[in-house]
Design an enzyme around this catalytic site. Structure first.
Site, mmCIF file in Angstrom:
data_model
loop_
_atom_site.group_PDB
_atom_site.id
_atom_site.type_symbol
_atom_site.label_atom_id
_atom_site.label_comp_id
_atom_site.label_asym_id
_atom_site.label_seq_id
_atom_site.Cartn_x
_atom_site.Cartn_y
_atom_site.Cartn_z
ATOM 1 N N TYR A 181 1.595 -37.987 -12.973
ATOM 2 C CA TYR A 181 1.369 -37.431 -11.535
ATOM 3 C C TYR A 181 1.590 -38.320 -10.255
ATOM 4 O O TYR A 181 2.409 -37.850 -9.452
ATOM 5 C CB TYR A 181 -0.300 -37.118 -11.244
ATOM 6 C CG TYR A 181 -0.773 -36.649 -10.245
ATOM 7 C CD1 TYR A 181 -0.589 -35.426 -9.491
ATOM 8 C CD2 TYR A 181 -1.362 -37.892 -9.457
ATOM 9 C CE1 TYR A 181 -1.142 -35.362 -8.221
ATOM 10 C CE2 TYR A 181 -2.011 -37.459 -8.094
ATOM 11 C CZ TYR A 181 -1.627 -36.212 -7.430
ATOM 12 O OH TYR A 181 -2.360 -36.036 -6.216
ATOM 13 N N LYS A 210 4.400 -37.428 -7.468
ATOM 14 C CA LYS A 210 4.276 -37.549 -6.209
ATOM 15 C C LYS A 210 5.183 -38.425 -5.335
ATOM 16 O O LYS A 210 5.715 -38.289 -4.137
ATOM 17 C CB LYS A 210 2.621 -37.835 -5.852
ATOM 18 C CG LYS A 210 1.777 -36.853 -6.291
ATOM 19 C CD LYS A 210 1.810 -35.593 -5.546
ATOM 20 C CE LYS A 210 1.185 -35.750 -3.956
ATOM 21 N NZ LYS A 210 1.059 -34.284 -3.398
HETATM 22 N N1 LIG Z 1 -7.479 -33.813 -4.842
HETATM 23 C C1 LIG Z 1 -7.400 -35.279 -4.679
HETATM 24 O O1 LIG Z 1 -8.247 -35.857 -5.234
HETATM 25 C C2 LIG Z 1 -6.356 -35.939 -4.030
HETATM 26 C C3 LIG Z 1 -6.122 -37.191 -3.943
HETATM 27 C C4 LIG Z 1 -5.385 -37.862 -3.130
HETATM 28 C C5 LIG Z 1 -4.168 -36.946 -2.770
HETATM 29 N N2 LIG Z 1 -4.319 -35.580 -2.736
HETATM 30 C C6 LIG Z 1 -3.271 -34.871 -2.250
HETATM 31 O O2 LIG Z 1 -3.660 -33.858 -1.337
HETATM 32 C C7 LIG Z 1 -3.193 -32.696 -1.168
HETATM 33 C C8 LIG Z 1 -4.024 -31.610 -1.150
HETATM 34 O O3 LIG Z 1 -4.909 -31.663 -2.402
HETATM 35 P P1 LIG Z 1 -5.996 -30.558 -2.837
HETATM 36 O O4 LIG Z 1 -7.210 -31.291 -3.341
HETATM 37 O O5 LIG Z 1 -6.101 -29.576 -1.537
HETATM 38 O O6 LIG Z 1 -5.322 -29.926 -3.859
HETATM 39 P P2 LIG Z 1 -5.770 -28.519 -4.685
HETATM 40 O O7 LIG Z 1 -6.991 -28.293 -4.276
HETATM 41 O O8 LIG Z 1 -5.372 -28.642 -6.140
HETATM 42 O O9 LIG Z 1 -4.846 -27.393 -4.048
HETATM 43 C C9 LIG Z 1 -3.547 -27.370 -4.281
HETATM 44 C C10 LIG Z 1 -3.028 -26.011 -4.118
HETATM 45 O O10 LIG Z 1 -1.531 -25.913 -4.416
HETATM 46 C C11 LIG Z 1 -1.145 -24.875 -5.170
HETATM 47 N N3 LIG Z 1 0.166 -24.964 -5.732
HETATM 48 C C12 LIG Z 1 0.276 -25.706 -6.824
HETATM 49 N N4 LIG Z 1 1.724 -25.724 -7.233
HETATM 50 C C13 LIG Z 1 2.383 -24.896 -6.261
HETATM 51 C C14 LIG Z 1 3.478 -24.302 -6.166
HETATM 52 N N5 LIG Z 1 4.510 -24.711 -6.757
HETATM 53 N N6 LIG Z 1 3.880 -23.576 -5.081
HETATM 54 C C15 LIG Z 1 2.676 -23.082 -4.254
HETATM 55 N N7 LIG Z 1 1.600 -23.596 -4.571
HETATM 56 C C16 LIG Z 1 1.256 -24.608 -5.410
HETATM 57 C C17 LIG Z 1 -2.042 -24.676 -6.137
HETATM 58 O O11 LIG Z 1 -2.238 -23.482 -6.482
HETATM 59 P P3 LIG Z 1 -2.874 -23.111 -7.899
HETATM 60 O O12 LIG Z 1 -4.419 -23.341 -7.697
HETATM 61 O O13 LIG Z 1 -2.746 -21.694 -8.029
HETATM 62 O O14 LIG Z 1 -2.242 -23.973 -8.800
HETATM 63 C C18 LIG Z 1 -3.543 -24.930 -5.074
HETATM 64 O O15 LIG Z 1 -4.035 -23.639 -4.440
HETATM 65 C C19 LIG Z 1 -2.075 -32.693 -2.474
HETATM 66 O O16 LIG Z 1 -0.694 -33.055 -1.895
HETATM 67 C C20 LIG Z 1 -2.468 -33.663 -3.161
HETATM 68 O O17 LIG Z 1 -1.740 -34.360 -3.944
HETATM 69 C C21 LIG Z 1 -5.057 -35.082 -3.557
#
Ligand SMILES: NC(=O)c1ccc[n+]([C@@H]2O[C@H](COP(=O)([O-])OP(=O)(O)OC[C@H]3O[C@@H](n4cnc5c(N)ncnc54)[C@H](OP(=O)(O)O)[C@@H]3O)[C@@H](O)[C@H]2O)c1
Length: 299
Positions: A124, A128
């Site tokens: 992952y 990223k």
């Molecule tokens: N969650 C954490 O703890 C965390 C920590 C550090 C950084 N981040 C970063 O913060 C950002 C937002 O995270 P989040 O927690 O809001 O993530 P999330 O809740 O997992 O949401 C990600 C969304 O992206 C969609 N997605 C995945 N692959 C895709 C694709 N190829 N095309 C279009 N949509 C796609 C997913 O759809 P599906 O559900 O249908 O797959 C999901 O709705 C991300 O960049 C993540 O890497 C998150």
């Protein structure tokens, strides 16, 4: 208007909610409406919505599954951002792209600065980091926001897991040797909407920034806070026992130090994040209150 990809995720939903509350023109696309790795779908979306700013809230975030699903992780976290950056460059649209503390290996004794070299220790994290490189390489006018430990009322996250387990267990055993800042997706959405006008005006603000809630804790500290805030409302107060990473093996390695130094963001944009406890307390209370209104529905 602002066009958001990944509209059904934690951040996507908070952006939508906040923009609606502030009457900021925004359209958010779910994965079903536009896969960010699909050049045709992305080009069609830009042509249709003609955004002034694009926000990439889409990502493959299943950190452990990524270890055996490298292609999916690459699609969501490297190819997708590359496609978006190409499309933005062609259309002359700036982009806010969201990244992660997991680009670092966690060996630094102090909080990470933007200038520290990345050294991811998971599939992952590598995907990223590659996505960041793609955005930097293809699109001048961009902001990459690295954040950490994201939770919200939506989707699955650590805070919701703690609430669910606290309903039935008398003891929660939680890792106490990984350090970071629990950050609400709402706070990240607020930051993005706050910086948007400045970013549109000034291309020189482009670059990579760290943005998390203020202050640091451990997963154990995070869980303890959730339990403490929920207890008066639920009548449940399980013991929260500190354990080590070694006691809780996971498919993906995680950095012991996920602390991000966010001074650059505060200096450049003048937006200071709230202390991590504020968001955790508010989200915990909201989720518990909602669960009480719907007893059959577990947080
Ligand atoms: N969650 C954490 O703890 C965390 C920590 C550090 C950084 N981040 C970063 O913060 C950002 C937002 O995270 P989040 O927690 O809001 O993530 P999330 O809740 O997992 O949401 C990600 C969304 O992206 C969609 N997605 C995945 N692959 C895709 C694709 N190829 N095309 C279009 N949509 C796609 C997913 O759809 P599906 O559900 O249908 O797959 C999901 O709705 C991300 O960049 C993540 O890497 C998150």
């Amino acid at each position: 208007m602002i066009l958001v990809f990944g509209g059904n995720g934690q951040l996507g939903q908070e952006l939508t909610r906040l923009a609606a509350a502030r009457a900021i023109p925004m359209h958010a696309l779910s994965r079903g409406e536009a896969d960010i790795a699909d050049g045709g779908a992305v080009a069609a979306a830009l042509a249709r919505w003609k955004p002034e700013l694009l926000v990439n809230a889409a990502a493959y975030t299943k950190v452990d599954l990524a270890e055996t699903n490298a292609e999916e992780a690459r699609k969501g976290n490297e190819i997708g951002p590359a496609v978006l950056a190409d499309a933005c460059a062609a259309a002359g649209v700036p982009m806010v792209h969201v990244s992660t503390d997991y680009v670092f290996d966690g060996s630094k004794p102090d909080p990470y600065r933007e200038t520290d070299p990345v050294r991811p220790i998971s599939v992952y994290g590598r995907s990223k980091a590659a996505g960041e490189d793609a955005v930097r390489g293809k699109l001048k006018h961009h902001v990459i926001l690295r954040t950490a430990w994201v939770y919200s009322e939506f989707g699955n996250n650590f805070l919701k897991t703690v609430l669910r387990l606290a309903e039935t267990r008398d003891e929660l055993r939680i890792v106490a040797d990984q350090h970071g800042s629990p950050t609400s997706a709402r706070e990240i959405a607020e930051a993005i909407l706050y910086i948007a006008p400045a970013l549109l005006r000034e291309q020189k603000l482009s670059g990579t920034y760290h943005f998390t809630a203020d202050g640091f804790t451990t997963w154990h500290g995070f869980a303890s806070r959730v339990v403490e805030i929920a207890a008066p409302m639920t009548g449940r107060k399980p013991r929260v026992t500190p354990i080590t990473t070694v006691d809780y093996p996971t498919a993906a390695k995680r950095p012991a130090n996920s602390r991000l130094d966010c001074r650059l963001f505060v200096e450049k944009f003048g937006f200071s994040p709230r202390h991590w406890t504020e968001g955790v307390d508010a989200t915990t209370r909201t989720l518990v209150a909602a669960a009480k209104r719907m007893p059959s529905h577990v947080a």
